[in-house]
Structure formats: C-alpha cells, structure tokens
Design an enzyme around this catalytic site. Structure first.
Site, PDB file in Angstrom:
ATOM      1  N   THR A  25       0.936  -1.143   0.517  1.00  0.00           N
ATOM      2  CA  THR A  25       0.122  -0.246  -0.436  1.00  0.00           C
ATOM      3  C   THR A  25       0.602   1.355  -0.258  1.00  0.00           C
ATOM      4  O   THR A  25       1.752   0.836   0.798  1.00  0.00           O
ATOM      5  CB  THR A  25      -1.020  -0.451   1.014  1.00  0.00           C
ATOM      6  OG1 THR A  25      -1.931  -1.284   0.949  1.00  0.00           O
ATOM      7  CG2 THR A  25      -1.458   1.292   0.983  1.00  0.00           C
ATOM      8  N   GLN A  97      -4.324  -6.955  -7.024  1.00  0.00           N
ATOM      9  CA  GLN A  97      -4.483  -7.572  -5.169  1.00  0.00           C
ATOM     10  C   GLN A  97      -5.510  -6.558  -4.934  1.00  0.00           C
ATOM     11  O   GLN A  97      -6.123  -5.631  -5.032  1.00  0.00           O
ATOM     12  CB  GLN A  97      -3.694  -7.292  -4.579  1.00  0.00           C
ATOM     13  CG  GLN A  97      -3.737  -7.989  -3.329  1.00  0.00           C
ATOM     14  CD  GLN A  97      -2.949  -7.326  -2.136  1.00  0.00           C
ATOM     15  OE1 GLN A  97      -3.484  -6.568  -1.336  1.00  0.00           O
ATOM     16  NE2 GLN A  97      -2.338  -8.750  -1.299  1.00  0.00           N
ATOM     17  N   HIS A 174      -7.214 -11.515  -1.882  1.00  0.00           N
ATOM     18  CA  HIS A 174      -6.094  -9.972  -0.304  1.00  0.00           C
ATOM     19  C   HIS A 174      -7.067 -11.131   0.867  1.00  0.00           C
ATOM     20  O   HIS A 174      -7.970 -10.473   1.694  1.00  0.00           O
ATOM     21  CB  HIS A 174      -6.237  -8.931  -0.360  1.00  0.00           C
ATOM     22  CG  HIS A 174      -5.197  -8.460   1.196  1.00  0.00           C
ATOM     23  ND1 HIS A 174      -3.973  -9.804   1.553  1.00  0.00           N
ATOM     24  CD2 HIS A 174      -4.527  -7.281   1.290  1.00  0.00           C
ATOM     25  CE1 HIS A 174      -3.362  -9.621   2.126  1.00  0.00           C
ATOM     26  NE2 HIS A 174      -3.630  -7.860   1.910  1.00  0.00           N
ATOM     27  N   ASN A 177      -3.865 -10.734   6.216  1.00  0.00           N
ATOM     28  CA  ASN A 177      -4.002  -8.976   7.085  1.00  0.00           C
ATOM     29  C   ASN A 177      -4.958  -8.147   7.133  1.00  0.00           C
ATOM     30  O   ASN A 177      -4.874  -6.895   7.846  1.00  0.00           O
ATOM     31  CB  ASN A 177      -2.917  -7.963   6.411  1.00  0.00           C
ATOM     32  CG  ASN A 177      -1.534  -8.570   5.922  1.00  0.00           C
ATOM     33  OD1 ASN A 177      -0.941  -9.698   6.089  1.00  0.00           O
ATOM     34  ND2 ASN A 177      -0.607  -7.414   5.496  1.00  0.00           N
ATOM     35  N   TYR A 179      -8.278  -8.069   6.465  1.00  0.00           N
ATOM     36  CA  TYR A 179      -9.063  -7.625   5.893  1.00  0.00           C
ATOM     37  C   TYR A 179      -9.977  -8.246   5.648  1.00  0.00           C
ATOM     38  O   TYR A 179     -10.309  -9.587   6.532  1.00  0.00           O
ATOM     39  CB  TYR A 179      -8.177  -6.962   4.816  1.00  0.00           C
ATOM     40  CG  TYR A 179      -7.435  -5.819   4.840  1.00  0.00           C
ATOM     41  CD1 TYR A 179      -7.782  -4.805   5.205  1.00  0.00           C
ATOM     42  CD2 TYR A 179      -6.369  -6.623   4.638  1.00  0.00           C
ATOM     43  CE1 TYR A 179      -7.011  -4.291   5.802  1.00  0.00           C
ATOM     44  CE2 TYR A 179      -5.131  -5.714   5.251  1.00  0.00           C
ATOM     45  CZ  TYR A 179      -5.236  -4.145   5.132  1.00  0.00           C
ATOM     46  OH  TYR A 179      -4.528  -3.479   5.957  1.00  0.00           O
ATOM     47  N   ARG A 226      -3.674 -14.645  -1.911  1.00  0.00           N
ATOM     48  CA  ARG A 226      -2.980 -14.455  -0.206  1.00  0.00           C
ATOM     49  C   ARG A 226      -3.487 -14.439   0.706  1.00  0.00           C
ATOM     50  O   ARG A 226      -4.407 -14.137   1.494  1.00  0.00           O
ATOM     51  CB  ARG A 226      -2.307 -12.505  -0.234  1.00  0.00           C
ATOM     52  CG  ARG A 226      -0.751 -12.907   0.298  1.00  0.00           C
ATOM     53  CD  ARG A 226      -0.698 -11.555   0.387  1.00  0.00           C
ATOM     54  NE  ARG A 226       1.127 -10.646   0.354  1.00  0.00           N
ATOM     55  CZ  ARG A 226       1.404 -10.228   0.938  1.00  0.00           C
ATOM     56  NH1 ARG A 226       0.396  -9.065   1.824  1.00  0.00           N
ATOM     57  NH2 ARG A 226       2.631 -10.145   1.435  1.00  0.00           N
ATOM     58  N   ASN A 234      -3.535  -5.836  11.848  1.00  0.00           N
ATOM     59  CA  ASN A 234      -5.358  -5.379  12.295  1.00  0.00           C
ATOM     60  C   ASN A 234      -5.726  -6.364  13.124  1.00  0.00           C
ATOM     61  O   ASN A 234      -7.019  -6.610  12.752  1.00  0.00           O
ATOM     62  CB  ASN A 234      -5.708  -5.541  10.950  1.00  0.00           C
ATOM     63  CG  ASN A 234      -5.435  -4.661   9.818  1.00  0.00           C
ATOM     64  OD1 ASN A 234      -5.172  -2.999  10.899  1.00  0.00           O
ATOM     65  ND2 ASN A 234      -4.500  -4.613   8.654  1.00  0.00           N
ATOM     66  N   ARG A 317       9.321  -4.170   0.302  1.00  0.00           N
ATOM     67  CA  ARG A 317      10.508  -3.201   0.781  1.00  0.00           C
ATOM     68  C   ARG A 317      11.986  -2.831   0.241  1.00  0.00           C
ATOM     69  O   ARG A 317      11.847  -2.126  -0.124  1.00  0.00           O
ATOM     70  CB  ARG A 317      10.640  -3.078   2.451  1.00  0.00           C
ATOM     71  CG  ARG A 317       9.376  -2.513   3.097  1.00  0.00           C
ATOM     72  CD  ARG A 317       9.463  -2.517   4.460  1.00  0.00           C
ATOM     73  NE  ARG A 317       8.535  -2.256   5.320  1.00  0.00           N
ATOM     74  CZ  ARG A 317       8.399  -1.055   6.814  1.00  0.00           C
ATOM     75  NH1 ARG A 317       9.640  -0.807   6.820  1.00  0.00           N
ATOM     76  NH2 ARG A 317       8.200  -1.761   6.889  1.00  0.00           N
TER      77      ARG A 317
END
Length: 358
Positions: A25, A97, A174, A177, A179, A226, A234, A317
């Site tokens: 993101t 995604q 997705h 994480n 969501y 994923r 979260n 990253r």
C-alpha cells in the site's frame, strides 16, 4: 543462472524470473484513481517476474484507507490500463490485488453512500488515519446480511472483469492481514450464528464463494490468493485451531485449482513466525504454485527455491526502494534503504525518486 533469476511458467503465464514484487500500500491514488505517477512507479519495477499491485478495492465499501485505488469505475479502469501498459513494456507480468478492507476503515475515508461492513459488528482495536481529521478510533462496522454478502461477491466479480479489461494478467484475492476475507476466516472477528460463522467450514464459506465466483468469471488460471496464517496484523489474534483451519483452506483451494497461494510471514517485522509445518502443509496439500514472502534476501530466496519449499519468492520493501532490485541481487550490489516517512504520503518523494544503479 540462479533459480531465482530463471524463467518460470506460472500456469500459462511466462515469467522472466521467479522474483515477485509483493503488494505494498502506497496511498498515491488521488480520488481512488490510479495516476500517471503510479504508472511510473510500477514501470520502474518491471524487472520483476511478477508484480502484484497494492491493495485495490473492488467496491466503494472496501476503501478503508485514504488514497487507495479502486477498480469499480471507468476512470479507475483507464488509470490501471496506463499502469499495465508500462509494466508490460518492461517485461513483467502483473496481477491486481483485491483488498476489501471490511472493518478496517473509517467513514471519513469512504465515498458518499458507502458502508463499513464486516462479518460481525465488532470493532478492530486501534485507530485509522483520515486525511480530514487525522487519527480516529476504529468504528464499529455493520454486520453483513446475507444480501450484503451476495452483493459483495458480485462486486468482486465485476472488479475481476474490469481487471481483465484493464489488461491485468490475473487477480490476487487478499485473504490476509486482517481485511474482509480474513475477517470471515478468523473466529475473533466472525461471531456469526448463520451458515457463514461457527465451524471453519462456515467461516471459510465466504472466501471460497468469492474464489469460485471470480474463477468462474475470469478463469481459475487467473486467480491467486494471499493468506497470512499466524498473522496478527489488524487485530487478528492467534488461536488454538489456526493450523487446522488453514490446512482446511489449503485443501479447499487445491480442489478449486486456483493458480497460486501467496503465504505471507511478517516475522521479520516482529509478528509471530509462520511455522515451517504450516508452510510445508501448503506445499504438500496445494498443488498449484506457492509464493512465499517475508524478509527475504537473495541468499535465502535461492536456498528456499533450491529446496523446493516454494516456486516463487515475493519481496516487498527492497523493491520499494530499489526499482532495479533484480539487477542488484544478480550483481550483489548494495541496496537503497527505504524511507518509512514517505511510505503512505502523496507525491513522488520516496516513491519514484529512488536511484537505479545505472
């Protein structure tokens, strides 16, 4: 040639190497529409074999964060088409995604008429950033009715059709994480008493219905997912039956013949590690391609590929700060270090201005 840099056939999609740019993101989509700056960012990184875009909402209801892109309007489809043209020119393949944020959001980040929806009316711990009023407590979402569930599945299908129109090679759902998809999987966020709650067969039902509907719309060979077993991001706490639940998911996804599973391990950033037994379960139970991500460098990536623990390696990253990461890893060259202060702000700084070697 190293395994990492060798070509790979992902189904019938030919990748120039086994390096995947992980979804990250970046909050640069003004009015939730992909911009020319975003097109430049992705084109710069087309040395990857596969790019998975930042989380993109299939619905106005899914826009939990400020300035994340969608793919439910003609303007968004046009913006992503420009992105894909640049990536294709650089040689990479690209999947979008789909990230429906569910309860992770705030009404101040949603367009008029959109709703904050979740499996159950349970707020996530913590706060959400809004452009207009800064940090705000996570609000209590609306528990989705069965009509809401049916409508949301249709939104995923419409978004998938838009993705193919925009030139994407496929779609990554997705389910990680914290969501919406994972909110249904996890018992802490899903406390429903109907056919979508309770047992893992019921808690996985929504996820698998989305998988089935999207696969029917665009082909199962264009669908990946994923997952983040043992992830806690979260407000997703660990629980006793997690490994058994995700084993069930691995088998169900295998039965559906989807293209790949992308397992994320955030232990490099302080989260609990995904046990090797969980990764091995996906390797044995799921016969499609397996992507592993989480703190990889070139040496570890090569080692896991050589041991056949996975088929592809996703990197986050390092790709953010090194548009020419493939070449740097091939040459053993030093890497630029990412600037966290610019991860989620608007503009080119810390986005398209990282230097390449040559």
């Amino acid at each position: 040639m190293s395994l990492l840099l060798s070509p790979f056939a992902l189904g019938d999609i030919q990748l120039q190497n086994r390096m995947v740019m992980a979804p990250m993101t970046r909050n640069r989509a003004i009015d939730n529409i992909p911009t020319e700056l975003m097109a430049q960012y992705y084109a710069q990184r087309a040395c990857a074999g596969l790019i998975v875009t930042e989380g993109t909402s299939p619905s106005p209801n899914g826009l939990g964060y400020p300035r994340i892109p969608g793919i439910f309007s003609p303007q968004q489809v046009e913006g992503w088409t420009h992105v894909n043209n640049g990536v294709r020119a650089g040689g990479a393949k690209i999947f979008i995604q789909f990230m429906h944020c569910g309860r992770i959001g705030h009404p101040l980040n949603l367009p008029a008429g959109a709703r904050l929806l979740a499996p159950s009316a349970i707020a996530a711990a913590g706060e959400m950033y809004t452009d207009s009023q800064g940090m705000q407590p996570q609000p209590v979402p609306e528990a989705m009715s069965e009509a809401d569930i049916e409508a949301t599945i249709k939104e995923f299908v419409y978004a998938a059709q838009n993705a193919i129109e925009a030139g994407f090679d496929g779609v990554e759902l997705h389910g990680a994480n914290g969501y919406l998809l994972e909110q249904f999987i996890r018992p802490s966020s899903n406390q429903r008493g109907d056919n979508y709650g309770g047992s893992i067969e019921n808690r996985a039902r929504f996820v698998l219905e989305v998988v089935d509907a999207v696969a029917e719309a665009i082909g199962k060979y264009r669908v990946g997912i994923r997952l983040s077993p043992f992830g806690v991001f979260n407000d997703m706490p660990l629980y006793e039956d997690m490994e058994a639940d995700y084993t069930y998911l691995a088998r169900q996804l295998n039965a559906r013949g989807v293209l790949y599973v992308h397992l994320v391990d955030h232990s490099a950033m302080g989260a609990p590690a995904v046990p090797d037994s969980m990764k091995a379960t996906f390797r044995s139970q799921f016969k499609g391609a397996l992507i592993l991500s989480g703190g990889y460098d070139a040496k570890r990536a090569e080692s896991d590929l050589a041991a056949e623990r996975c088929d592809l390696i996703a990197v986050g990253r390092p790709f953010l700060a090194n548009p020419d990461l493939v070449g740097r890893w091939e040459r053993g060259a030093p890497e630029n270090q990412p600037d966290p202060a610019t991860f989620y702000v608007a503009g080119a700084k810390g986005y398209t201005d990282y230097p390449a070697l040559d």
